[in-house]
Scaffold this motif. Structure first.
Motif, PDB file in Angstrom:
ATOM      1  N   GLY A  99      30.379  25.147  66.426  1.00 40.47           N
ATOM      2  CA  GLY A  99      31.434  25.062  66.421  1.00 40.47           C
ATOM      3  C   GLY A  99      31.754  26.213  66.431  1.00 40.47           C
ATOM      4  N   ASP A 298      21.686  21.474  64.724  1.00 41.29           N
ATOM      5  CA  ASP A 298      20.886  22.194  64.488  1.00 41.29           C
ATOM      6  C   ASP A 298      19.782  21.809  64.326  1.00 41.29           C
ATOM      7  OD1 ASP A 298      22.427  24.840  63.945  1.00 41.29           O
ATOM      8  OD2 ASP A 298      21.610  25.029  61.602  1.00 41.29           O
ATOM      9  N   TRP A 316      22.241  29.366  68.738  1.00 49.55           N
ATOM     10  CA  TRP A 316      23.343  31.143  68.869  1.00 49.55           C
ATOM     11  C   TRP A 316      24.930  30.600  68.142  1.00 49.55           C
ATOM     12  CZ3 TRP A 316      23.052  34.306  72.393  1.00 49.55           C
ATOM     13  CH2 TRP A 316      21.782  34.293  73.120  1.00 49.55           C
ATOM     14  N   LYS A 317      24.885  31.584  66.588  1.00 50.22           N
ATOM     15  CA  LYS A 317      25.530  31.187  65.680  1.00 50.22           C
ATOM     16  C   LYS A 317      26.838  32.253  65.860  1.00 50.22           C
ATOM     17  CE  LYS A 317      23.311  28.464  63.229  1.00 50.22           C
ATOM     18  NZ  LYS A 317      23.723  26.858  62.729  1.00 50.22           N
ATOM     19  N   ASP A 318      27.339  32.163  64.516  1.00 47.48           N
ATOM     20  CA  ASP A 318      28.466  33.456  64.911  1.00 47.48           C
ATOM     21  C   ASP A 318      27.790  34.894  64.267  1.00 47.48           C
ATOM     22  OD1 ASP A 318      29.203  33.109  62.905  1.00 47.48           O
ATOM     23  OD2 ASP A 318      30.993  31.905  62.852  1.00 47.48           O
ATOM     24  N   VAL A 319      26.979  35.210  64.099  1.00 48.75           N
ATOM     25  CA  VAL A 319      26.477  36.030  63.194  1.00 48.75           C
ATOM     26  C   VAL A 319      24.759  36.575  63.739  1.00 48.75           C
ATOM     27  CG1 VAL A 319      26.759  35.702  60.573  1.00 48.75           C
ATOM     28  CG2 VAL A 319      25.038  34.277  61.256  1.00 48.75           C
ATOM     29  N   GLY A 321      22.152  36.799  63.297  1.00 47.13           N
ATOM     30  CA  GLY A 321      20.438  36.251  63.113  1.00 47.13           C
ATOM     31  C   GLY A 321      20.718  35.503  61.392  1.00 47.13           C
ATOM     32  N   LEU A 323      20.337  36.044  58.117  1.00 49.45           N
ATOM     33  CA  LEU A 323      20.980  37.488  57.109  1.00 49.45           C
ATOM     34  C   LEU A 323      20.090  37.862  55.472  1.00 49.45           C
ATOM     35  CD1 LEU A 323      24.336  38.078  57.891  1.00 49.45           C
ATOM     36  CD2 LEU A 323      22.580  39.039  60.059  1.00 49.45           C
ATOM     37  N   ASP A 326      24.362  36.013  52.195  1.00 58.88           N
ATOM     38  CA  ASP A 326      25.953  35.312  52.934  1.00 58.88           C
ATOM     39  C   ASP A 326      26.259  36.643  53.399  1.00 58.88           C
ATOM     40  OD1 ASP A 326      27.962  34.166  53.190  1.00 58.88           O
ATOM     41  OD2 ASP A 326      28.013  32.339  51.896  1.00 58.88           O
ATOM     42  N   PRO A 327      27.010  37.092  54.269  1.00 57.79           N
ATOM     43  CA  PRO A 327      27.850  37.591  54.724  1.00 57.79           C
ATOM     44  C   PRO A 327      29.666  37.637  53.788  1.00 57.79           C
ATOM     45  CG  PRO A 327      27.548  36.575  56.679  1.00 57.79           C
ATOM     46  CD  PRO A 327      26.428  35.876  55.349  1.00 57.79           C
ATOM     47  N   ASN A 328      29.136  36.291  53.833  1.00 53.44           N
ATOM     48  CA  ASN A 328      30.806  36.102  52.586  1.00 53.44           C
ATOM     49  C   ASN A 328      30.861  36.062  51.277  1.00 53.44           C
ATOM     50  OD1 ASN A 328      32.287  34.737  55.051  1.00 53.44           O
ATOM     51  ND2 ASN A 328      30.757  33.202  54.317  1.00 53.44           N
ATOM     52  N   GLN A 353      24.019  28.645  54.823  1.00 49.37           N
ATOM     53  CA  GLN A 353      24.171  27.888  55.893  1.00 49.37           C
ATOM     54  C   GLN A 353      24.138  27.932  56.396  1.00 49.37           C
ATOM     55  OE1 GLN A 353      29.076  29.075  55.690  1.00 49.37           O
ATOM     56  NE2 GLN A 353      28.820  27.296  57.344  1.00 49.37           N
ATOM     57  N   VAL A 354      24.067  28.965  57.030  1.00 48.50           N
ATOM     58  CA  VAL A 354      23.405  29.312  58.609  1.00 48.50           C
ATOM     59  C   VAL A 354      22.380  28.250  59.302  1.00 48.50           C
ATOM     60  CG1 VAL A 354      20.716  30.309  58.143  1.00 48.50           C
ATOM     61  CG2 VAL A 354      22.425  31.662  60.156  1.00 48.50           C
ATOM     62  N   SER A 398      15.201  37.486  52.090  1.00 45.73           N
ATOM     63  CA  SER A 398      16.544  37.009  51.859  1.00 45.73           C
ATOM     64  C   SER A 398      16.813  36.450  50.399  1.00 45.73           C
ATOM     65  CB  SER A 398      16.648  36.074  52.877  1.00 45.73           C
ATOM     66  OG  SER A 398      18.603  35.995  53.450  1.00 45.73           O
TER      67      SER A 398
HETATM   68  N1  ADP Z   1      21.341  34.748  55.157  1.00 45.45           N
HETATM   69  C1  ADP Z   1      22.468  34.058  56.302  1.00 45.45           C
HETATM   70  N2  ADP Z   1      22.977  34.250  56.622  1.00 45.45           N
HETATM   71  C2  ADP Z   1      23.410  33.993  57.858  1.00 45.45           C
HETATM   72  N3  ADP Z   1      25.028  33.626  57.945  1.00 45.45           N
HETATM   73  C3  ADP Z   1      24.925  33.040  56.616  1.00 45.45           C
HETATM   74  C4  ADP Z   1      23.704  33.371  55.812  1.00 45.45           C
HETATM   75  N4  ADP Z   1      24.501  32.323  54.744  1.00 45.45           N
HETATM   76  C5  ADP Z   1      25.236  32.157  54.905  1.00 45.45           C
HETATM   77  N5  ADP Z   1      25.594  32.375  56.151  1.00 45.45           N
HETATM   78  C6  ADP Z   1      27.077  31.453  56.772  1.00 45.45           C
HETATM   79  O1  ADP Z   1      26.529  30.575  57.659  1.00 45.45           O
HETATM   80  C7  ADP Z   1      28.025  31.227  59.169  1.00 45.45           C
HETATM   81  C8  ADP Z   1      26.065  30.599  60.204  1.00 45.45           C
HETATM   82  O2  ADP Z   1      26.806  28.916  59.789  1.00 45.45           O
HETATM   83  P1  ADP Z   1      27.284  27.872  60.803  1.00 45.45           P
HETATM   84  O3  ADP Z   1      28.895  28.138  60.604  1.00 45.45           O
HETATM   85  O4  ADP Z   1      26.542  26.347  60.314  1.00 45.45           O
HETATM   86  O5  ADP Z   1      27.628  28.399  62.545  1.00 45.45           O
HETATM   87  P2  ADP Z   1      27.833  27.386  63.382  1.00 45.45           P
HETATM   88  O6  ADP Z   1      28.385  26.353  62.983  1.00 45.45           O
HETATM   89  O7  ADP Z   1      27.873  27.942  64.725  1.00 45.45           O
HETATM   90  O8  ADP Z   1      26.065  26.821  63.735  1.00 45.45           O
HETATM   91  C9  ADP Z   1      27.849  32.570  58.656  1.00 45.45           C
HETATM   92  O9  ADP Z   1      29.026  32.690  59.519  1.00 45.45           O
HETATM   93  C10 ADP Z   1      27.817  32.738  57.987  1.00 45.45           C
HETATM   94  O10 ADP Z   1      28.709  32.805  56.691  1.00 45.45           O
END
Ligand code: ADP
Ligand code: PHD
Length: 556
Positions: A99, A298, A316-319, A321, A323, A326-328, A353-354, A398
């Motif tokens: 999204g 996914d 393809w995400k907004d991070v 890879g 991590l 959780d960056p939050n 959540q990734v 992780s």
């Molecule tokens: N271990 C992690 N590694 C990367 N992202 C994580 C992790 N844990 C939580 N996240 C969250 O997951 C988000 C990406 O997942 P998601 O929102 O489902 O992506 P998309 O909607 O692009 O598929 C990131 O923006 C990050 O905030």
């Protein structure tokens, strides 16, 4: 019976025959460079596996290895001959954009550029709904339940969705009519919900499906407008067959051959980049639209990867890879360059959540590498997920946090023997359809946590919990503990003593009492249960110890 090798991409296709039990075949070709084949099951055209081979030095002799007996026909799918530029007729990879990657016209343009920056790929594209559209649709549905039919057109979220999709179409220079039909039906659906004053799980799935149906239509129209031939597909029309568990459906085996046949046949007869709706399927009994659980695109991507036997699955995400946490929760989280399917699956299942919790299954079954990349930063290497990786230097990979978990402490009243006790405990959960996450057990007691996602997707949560406790109290003393968190340490099981030693040191110095711990024999995951209020602080402290200090120091 002899099987045959058909080279369909050549002007004068040579055919090689070989006995059914052949495991290796030499074919002589006058053409240079790379050959790749896909082995098809003739009965249903599903791909058994892809075979890629390079020219053996100067000899122009190729060795084809196939599982004789399984493979009846091998059809040539791709032929990269630099000199002759012959037809390329196999899809190569799947690229899924979430999204956040398709949240606006600008982002869609960037995604199109990104796809075109891989001229050697012939990708299948999977898209999620734009930005937060899924959340907005659910909110609109909830408001419709109580707002009255005449007030539906004033629902803020409905107007936001209309405006977002119209604006995006305008900015990309595609006709609004591409989504107008869907927006009209969406409004009618909300009126229906308002009239019925109820929003069932089945209706919820139909409601959220509008998000992916519209994002893919706009994006495909945009690609066509800029001269890149693309074709939109609704997953529920091309063979994504699921269980009828609305809001959390499972993909059924029949999906793989059906999807492979449809996408391959269309590609071969009239090549156009497939743009497929993520997240959606069709219930096999109801024939209604289902969804695969939040973040389910996914899983759509990995299912297509396995179905077509593709070389790679890219999400393809907004991070940058996957991590280290959780960056939050902790902004210094760093990308993890390599993961195994097993590590990624544990990580996803325990709440990162990734990745969608079930998404690694098709990739692992098809042994297809998954690459997690950042659409905002495409040059970052991302995370590569494969069957095996070098674990010699790996300690912790992780840290994952799952909040708001319910824990049960169950101590036998010794009315039953040891076997009877555990069997009875688990049969109660089975009967009530409740998933258990983490378990620690002794002869007469067991502590376990309940999967919050399974609970939250249902109604009557408290009644269900009361019912579980009531049933368990017939054989045990039960203590129900809510507001707990599971901290999962995903890492190298060979180093579990080191991980535990350091983890407990951190927890002790932070004054945290661990309420339960669980580690499976061969698992890559150690789970610690702590109180919700202490969880984030623990994750940050663990992260500094494991990822921000040198490991030799850890051994002091
Ligand atoms: N271990 C992690 N590694 C990367 N992202 C994580 C992790 N844990 C939580 N996240 C969250 O997951 C988000 C990406 O997942 P998601 O929102 O489902 O992506 P998309 O909607 O692009 O598929 C990131 O923006 C990050 O905030
Ligand atoms: N749109 C759906 C499916 C999905 O996969 O979304 P995302 O890729 O943005 O997590 C959701 O929000 O759950």
């Amino acid at each position: 019976m002899a099987a045959s090798l058909r080279f369909s991409g050549l002007k004068t296709p040579p055919t090689y025959s070989f006995p059914k039990q052949t495991t290796s075949l030499q074919c002589h070709s006058a053409s240079p460079t790379l050959l790749s084949f896909a082995a098809f099951r003739p009965s249903n055209s599903s791909i058994l596996r892809n075979i890629s081979l390079r020219r053996c030095c100067e000899s122009r002799v190729f060795r084809v290895c196939c599982q004789g007996g399984n493979v009846d026909v091998i059809q040539r799918n791709e032929f990269e001959a630099a000199s002759s530029g012959e037809a390329e007729n196999q899809l190569t990879c799947v690229m899924k954009f979430g999204g956040s990657s398709v949240a606006s016209a600008e982002r869609m343009r960037e995604v199109a550029d990104l796809i075109l920056s891989f001229p050697n790929e012939r990708p299948v594209i999977v898209l999620s709904a734009m930005g937060k559209t899924t959340n907005k649709l659910l909110l609109a549905g909830e408001k419709a339940v109580s707002c009255g039919v005449t007030n539906v057109d004033a629902i803020e979220e409905l107007n936001f969705i209309k405006d977002l999709h119209h604006r995006t179409a305008d900015e990309l220079g595609v006709e609004r009519s591409i989504v107008d039909g869907h927006l009209e039906v969406l409004e009618q659906l909300l009126k229906g919900i308002a009239m019925m004053k109820e929003l069932t799980l089945r209706t919820k799935d139909y409601l959220v499906s509008f998000g992916e149906c519209m994002s893919t239509r706009i994006f495909a129209a945009y690609l066509n407008k800029i001269g890149v031939k693309a074709r939109q597909y609704d997953a529920f029309e091309i063979g994504f067959i699921t269980t009828d568990d609305f809001t959390n459906a499972d993909i059924l085996e029949a999906t793989y051959p059906a999807v492979a046949k449809r996408l391959n046949d269309d590609w071969i007869s009239d090549p156009a980049i497939p743009i497929v709706t993520g997240f959606l399927g069709k219930g096999w009994r109801s024939s209604a639209i289902t969804t695969l659980g939040r973040g389910g695109s996914d899983l759509t991507a990995t299912t297509i990867g396995k179905a077509l036997g593709l070389r790679e699955i890219q999400v393809w995400k907004d991070v940058d890879g996957v991590l280290t946490c959780d960056p939050n929760i902790y902004q210094h989280a760093e990308p993890v360059p390599y993961l195994t399917f097993e590590e990624a699956a544990e990580l996803a299942y325990f709440g990162a959540q990734v990745l969608h919790p079930q998404s690694m299954r098709p990739a692992r079954e098809g042994d297809i590498p998954v690459r997690v990349k950042n659409s905002y930063n495409p040059n970052a290497p991302g995370t590569l997920i494969t069957r095996n990786r070098d674990m010699s230097k790996a300690v912790l990979t992780s840290i994952v946090l799952k909040r708001n978990v319910t824990m049960l402490d169950i101590v036998s009243t010794r009315m039953l023997g040891q076997f009877g006790f555990l069997a009875k405990v688990f049969s109660i959960f089975e009967d009530l359809g409740i998933s258990v996450d983490v378990v620690a057990t002794s002869e007469v007691s067991t502590s376990l946590t309940l999967d919050p996602s399974k609970l939250w997707s249902r109604e009557l949560i408290q009644q269900e919990l009361d019912h579980v406790v009531e049933e368990l109290e017939k054989i045990a003393v039960v203590n129900l503990l809510q507001h707990r968190s599971i901290i999962s340490l995903i890492g190298n099981v060979q180093r579990s003593s080191l991980i535990l030693e350091k983890a407990f040191h951190v927890l002790r110095t932070n004054g945290v009492n661990v309420q339960m711990i669980s580690q499976g024999a061969s698992k890559v995951n150690i789970s610690l249960i702590v109180h919700d209020t202490e969880a984030e602080q623990c994750v940050r402290a663990l992260h500094s110890t494991f990822f921000e200090s040198d490991l030799p120091e850890l051994d002091q």
